[in-house]
Motif scaffolding. Structure first.
Motif, short mmCIF file in Angstrom:
data_model
loop_
_atom_site.label_atom_id
_atom_site.label_comp_id
_atom_site.label_asym_id
_atom_site.label_seq_id
_atom_site.Cartn_x
_atom_site.Cartn_y
_atom_site.Cartn_z
N LEU A 181 91.67 28.18 12.61
CA LEU A 181 90.94 28.47 11.38
C LEU A 181 89.45 28.19 11.55
O LEU A 181 88.60 28.92 11.04
CB LEU A 181 91.50 27.66 10.21
N GLY A 182 89.12 27.13 12.29
CA GLY A 182 87.71 26.83 12.56
C GLY A 182 87.06 27.92 13.39
O GLY A 182 85.90 28.30 13.15
N ASP A 183 87.77 28.44 14.40
CA ASP A 183 87.24 29.53 15.21
C ASP A 183 87.03 30.78 14.36
O ASP A 183 86.04 31.50 14.53
CB ASP A 183 88.19 29.85 16.36
N HIS A 184 87.96 31.05 13.48
CA HIS A 184 87.84 32.22 12.61
C HIS A 184 86.63 32.09 11.70
O HIS A 184 85.88 33.06 11.50
CB HIS A 184 89.12 32.38 11.78
N ARG A 185 86.39 30.90 11.18
CA ARG A 185 85.24 30.67 10.31
C ARG A 185 83.94 30.84 11.09
O ARG A 185 82.98 31.46 10.62
CB ARG A 185 85.31 29.27 9.71
N THR A 186 83.89 30.34 12.33
CA THR A 186 82.69 30.49 13.16
C THR A 186 82.43 31.95 13.48
O THR A 186 81.28 32.41 13.43
CB THR A 186 82.86 29.68 14.46
N ASP A 187 83.47 32.70 13.82
CA ASP A 187 83.31 34.13 14.10
C ASP A 187 82.79 34.87 12.89
O ASP A 187 81.92 35.74 13.01
CB ASP A 187 84.64 34.74 14.54
N ARG A 188 83.29 34.54 11.72
CA ARG A 188 82.84 35.19 10.49
C ARG A 188 81.36 34.87 10.23
O ARG A 188 80.58 35.75 9.86
CB ARG A 188 83.70 34.75 9.32
N GLN A 189 80.95 33.64 10.47
CA GLN A 189 79.55 33.26 10.28
C GLN A 189 78.64 33.98 11.27
O GLN A 189 77.54 34.40 10.92
CB GLN A 189 79.39 31.75 10.40
N LEU A 190 79.10 34.13 12.50
CA LEU A 190 78.30 34.85 13.50
C LEU A 190 78.16 36.32 13.14
O LEU A 190 77.09 36.91 13.30
CB LEU A 190 78.93 34.70 14.89
N ARG A 191 79.24 36.94 12.68
CA ARG A 191 79.16 38.34 12.26
C ARG A 191 78.23 38.51 11.08
O ARG A 191 77.45 39.46 11.03
CB ARG A 191 80.56 38.87 11.91
N THR A 192 78.27 37.57 10.14
CA THR A 192 77.38 37.64 8.98
C THR A 192 75.93 37.47 9.41
O THR A 192 75.05 38.19 8.95
CB THR A 192 77.76 36.54 7.96
N ALA A 193 75.67 36.53 10.30
CA ALA A 193 74.30 36.30 10.76
C ALA A 193 73.78 37.49 11.55
O ALA A 193 72.60 37.83 11.46
CB ALA A 193 74.25 35.04 11.62
N ALA A 194 74.62 38.14 12.31
CA ALA A 194 74.19 39.31 13.08
C ALA A 194 73.88 40.48 12.15
O ALA A 194 73.00 41.29 12.44
CB ALA A 194 75.27 39.71 14.08
N GLY A 195 74.56 40.56 11.03
CA GLY A 195 74.33 41.65 10.09
C GLY A 195 73.06 41.46 9.28
O GLY A 195 72.57 42.40 8.67
N ARG A 196 72.50 40.28 9.25
CA ARG A 196 71.30 40.03 8.46
C ARG A 196 70.03 40.41 9.18
O ARG A 196 68.97 40.38 8.60
CB ARG A 196 71.22 38.55 8.09
N ARG A 197 70.09 40.74 10.48
CA ARG A 197 68.88 41.03 11.24
C ARG A 197 68.86 42.44 11.82
O ARG A 197 68.69 42.61 13.02
CB ARG A 197 68.74 40.02 12.38
N PRO A 198 69.03 43.47 11.01
CA PRO A 198 69.02 44.81 11.59
C PRO A 198 67.63 45.20 12.09
O PRO A 198 67.50 46.00 13.00
CB PRO A 198 69.45 45.70 10.43
N GLN A 199 66.57 44.66 11.52
CA GLN A 199 65.21 44.97 11.96
C GLN A 199 65.02 44.57 13.42
O GLN A 199 64.42 45.29 14.20
CB GLN A 199 64.20 44.23 11.07
#
Length: 75
Positions: free
Chosen positions: A26-44
């Motif tokens: 569950l911790g790994d899943h939460r980390t992966d979700r946070q990384l995907r969210t952070a990657a989506g915030r920087r399209p520029q």
């Protein structure tokens, strides 16, 4: 009644053995979700990287010439 307690004991031991593994998953899943969210915030940032590879040499040069400053050895 003994059979029920045997099954209950086996389930309790299995739960104790599986709990740390499930908690880590569950911790790994939460980390992966946070990384995907952070990657989506920087399209520029991604767009600038893609455009940078297609530039010619003249386009990538700065407008003002750079000056090379050399210092005398030992100073």
């Amino acid at each position: 009644m003994n059979t029920f307690l045997d099954y209950l004991t086996v389930l309790a031991v299995a739960a104790l053995l599986l709990a740390p593994a499930l908690y880590g998953a569950l911790g790994d899943h939460r980390t992966d979700r946070q990384l995907r969210t952070a990657a989506g915030r920087r399209p520029q940032h991604r767009r600038n990287l893609r455009e940078g590879f297609g530039r010619t040499r003249a386009e990538s040069r700065p407008a003002a010439p750079r000056l090379a400053v050399r210092h005398a050895p030992g100073r």
